[in-house]
Enzyme design. Sequence first.
Site: not given
Length: 364
Positions: A53, A204
């Site tokens: 915004e 990972l």
Amino acid sequence: MKSEIFFMERAIDLAKKGTFTSSPNPSVGCVIVEGNKILSESFHLKSGTEHAEIIALKKLKKKINKKMIMFVNLEPCCHQGKTGPCTKAIIDSGIKNIVVSMLDPNPKVKGKGVKELRSNGINVDVGLCKEKSKKINLGFISRFEKKRPYVLTKQAISLDFKITNPSSKWISNKQSRDDVHYLRAKSCAILVSSNTIISDNPKLTVRIDKSKLNIDNKLRNPVRVVLDTKLSLNINKYNFFNGKDKKIVFNSLLNNTNTEKNIDFVKVEKDKSGINLKSIMRILAEKYEINYLMVEPGKKLFTNLLLKNLLDEIVIYKSSVIIGDSGLSCIGSIKSFSKENIIHTESITKFSNDVKIIYKILRK
């Protein structure tokens, strides 16, 4: 004349641009419209940067008038965090019409942002495209409403439902393995058992070209999480512990920190099935602000997650290979399964000779 739905869907599409970077914040997009024309638009990139915004208001080149409408997929924040409250900036801007798709699940904001805007003479409509907005922030919603992350499991399985292949490192093909990195890139954390670390020694990490995701910002690696009940893993031996990225070791023995390797050792009580998974989920949500948790489970962990009602999504990469008795089965014995859960086949995608199947677990 373009409909309000058109503009809200545009805000939602903008919000998706923050999918890989905005966590632990939600994905938020904002559009400022006058009549049939979009005057300004933006999205939230990452925590600590200006919210959608604020950016959209700053990018607006035309003086604000009563005909302008702001469309935002999530209720504007009304509290001081790493950045100032969006409600104050909106009120100060002079804009008088806002369409909000859904309320923020964060109790610091929920309903309060809308109330503050309305009390300052701003017209606020709530609920447009609500279900679409929920889908892009499932993890953020889960963290506050369920007190746990949105939990996704990933398994590569053979035609005979085995997840290990003694004769080969891989079960799935390269296309499937490449696709896994998109799941990792979206995830805030990735969890495995100590057995997976010992047998596979995985990194990972996210290994994907960020240009393929159409983003400029650096991709983060998910927080690495391991269940190591008796602290059997040598932190100097396995890839899991390399680098400066955050690592968490859940165990039943001690709380400690290794600052050099950025490892938190977190003690959790055990239950009948082992280390308490529900407690772990709560800690990941509340202490570490994990929205999306990806689990790469073995047989025992997958079965326990399913039985403890802790799964939201199951992703399977199914190969056409048959492994036989030498492989480990993907799931253990399930004598009963909650009737409150409905497993829905969300999508099926072919990757050459592999098939990716996504199941969503729907709760009544």
